[in-house]
Scaffold this active site. Structure first.
Site, short mmCIF file in Angstrom:
data_model
loop_
_atom_site.label_atom_id
_atom_site.label_comp_id
_atom_site.label_asym_id
_atom_site.label_seq_id
_atom_site.Cartn_x
_atom_site.Cartn_y
_atom_site.Cartn_z
N CYS A 1 -5.80 -2.73 2.35
CA CYS A 1 -5.60 -2.61 3.79
C CYS A 1 -6.81 -2.81 4.63
O CYS A 1 -7.29 -4.02 4.95
CB CYS A 1 -4.81 -1.50 4.18
SG CYS A 1 -3.85 -1.53 5.72
N GLU B 1 0.98 -1.09 0.05
CA GLU B 1 -0.09 0.03 -0.10
C GLU B 1 0.97 1.25 -0.01
O GLU B 1 2.01 1.24 0.87
CB GLU B 1 -0.94 -0.18 1.26
CG GLU B 1 -1.68 1.18 1.21
CD GLU B 1 -2.83 1.37 2.53
OE1 GLU B 1 -3.67 1.84 2.36
OE2 GLU B 1 -2.49 0.61 3.45
N LYS C 1 -10.16 2.61 -2.08
CA LYS C 1 -10.38 2.09 -0.84
C LYS C 1 -11.49 2.57 -0.28
O LYS C 1 -12.04 3.83 -0.13
CB LYS C 1 -9.05 2.57 0.02
CG LYS C 1 -9.08 1.72 1.40
CD LYS C 1 -7.86 2.10 1.90
CE LYS C 1 -7.54 1.58 3.42
NZ LYS C 1 -6.32 1.88 4.16
#
Length: 313
Positions: A150, A40, A113
C-alpha cells in the site's frame, strides 16, 4: 505468467471473508492462475479507521492460523499466494506483513510494510511498527517477487531497490479509498494519481506491477461491535453516513490493476464492484523492454549520495 487478482468487499465476519477468498482462489486456480494476489489486510474490515487497543486482538503470529489456512490452499491448488496479515510479533509489537505462500504450502518469505501512514481514518502508526526486514524480493517457484504494501507504492525508492535485486514483478496489496468530504473531481484526481505513480514504477524499472485494492464502503460502526452480524445497507453511502455524523467510514475505490513493463494497463477493475480475474503477463516482454530501455545501465550511481538525506537544505 498467469496472475490471479481478487478485489473483494469485506465484512465484519473474518471467517466469512477468508472463506469467500478461498472460493475465489480456487476458481482462479481452475482458470490457470499460477500466482494469486490478495488485498491488504484481507481477513477483516480495515480496522485502522480508529485507534482502539481492543483491535490488536485481530493480530496473529506468523506462522499462525492464516498462514496455515492459505498455505493449505496453496498446497491443494499448486499455486503461489500473496497474503497480507496483521502480524503479532510480541505483546506491543505488531506489523503489517505480507506473507508469500509457496505452492507446497510453506512460507516462501515475508515483507513487513516499511512506510506507515498516519492520516484521518488511516491511523496505521497506532497499530504497526515500521518494517525491519528491508526491501528484498521473495524467491518463489514462479519467480522473484518484489512484494510491497500500500503506502509503499508512492515511493519510487522502494520499487527501485526491489528491481536492483532482480525482482521479476512488483506487487502491492492495497487498502485505499475516497475521503467523503472531498469533491468528486478531487477524488478522481487522487485515484488517477495512485494509478499513475505505480505505472511509473513499471516504466522506470521495466517490470510488471500488480496492485490489488479493496472495494466498497466499510463503516466503523461494524468494528465497534454495534452492527457486526449484518452487511452494510446497500442503500447507505459514505455521503449519507457523513451527513448523519454517526459513522467513520472509507469508500474504497477498487480499481485494482495489472500494468505491463511500459506502464500499459493489462487489466483494470471496477471502482465499485467485487472482481476477480486471471491476467496473462509476458515475462519475455519485460526482458525485451529492459533491453530497449536500459535504465539500470545508465544510472549515475556516483551522483546519488544525497538521496539518503531527509531533505537538502
Amino acid at each position: 505468467m498467469k496472475i490471479g487478482i481478487i478485489q473483494q468487499h469485506n465484512t465484519a465476519d473474518s471467517n466469512n471473508n477468508k472463506h469467500r477468498l478461498a472460493e475465489k482462489i480456487k476458481q482462479l486456480a481452475e482458470q490457470g492462475a499460477q500466482l494469486v494476489v490478495l488485498q491488504e489486510l484481507h481477513n477483516s474490515l480495515y480496522f485502522c479507521q480508529e485507534e482502539n487497543v481492543d483491535l490488536f486482538n485481530l493480530a496473529e503470529p506468523i506462522p499462525g492460523p492464516s498462514t496455515q489456512f492459505f498455505g493449505a490452499l496453496a498446497r491443494e491448488l499448486g499455486i503461489v499466494i500473496v497474503t497480507s496479515l496483521f502480524e503479532r510479533r510480541a505483546a506491543g509489537l505488531y506489523h503489517n506483513t505480507a506473507v508469500v505462500m509457496e505452492r507446497d504450502g510453506s512460507i516462501a518469505g515475508k515483507y513487513r510494510k516499511m512506510h506507515i501512514p498516519d492520516d484521518p481514518a488511516y491511523y496505521e502508526k497506532f497499530y504497526f511498527t515500521p518494517g525491519d526486514l528491508g526491501f528484498h524480493p521473495i524467491d518463489t517457484s514462479v519467480g522473484r517477487l518484489g512484494v510491497l504494501v500500500c503506502w509503499d507504492q508512492w515511493y519510487p525508492e522502494a520499487a527501485r531497490l526491489m528491481a536492483l535485486q532482480g525482482a521479476d514483478l512488483l506487487i502491492y496489496p492495497t487498502a485505499i479509498g475516497y475521503e467523503s468530504s472531498d469533491p468528486a473531481e478531487e477524488q478522481q484526481r487522487q485515484r488517477e494519481a495512485w494509478t499513475t505513480v505505480q505505472r511509473g514504477h513499471a516504466v522506470a524499472n521495466g517490470l510488471p506491477v500488480i496492485t490489488v485494492n479493496r472495494v466498497g464502503l466499510e463503516r466503523l460502526q461494524q468494528l465497534q461491535g454495534q452492527d457486526t452480524s449484518a452487511e452494510p445497507d446497500e442503500n447507505t453511502t459514505a455521503e449519507t453516513d457523513a451527513k448523519q455524523g454517526t459513522f467513520s467510514h472509507i469508500q474504497f475505490w477498487g480499481s485494482s490493476f495489472v500494468a505491463g513493463p511500459q506502464g500499459e494497463l493489462l487489466y483494470r477493475a471496477s471502482e465499485t464492484e467485487e472482481e476477480q480475474a486471471v491476467v496473462d503477463v509476458s515475462m519475455e516482454r519485460s526482458e525485451n523492454v529492459r533491453r530497449w530501455w536500459p535504465f539500470l545501465r545508465d544510472r549515475r550511481i556516483d551522483a546519488y549520495a544525497d538521496i539518503t538525506r531527509r531533505f537538502i537544505d
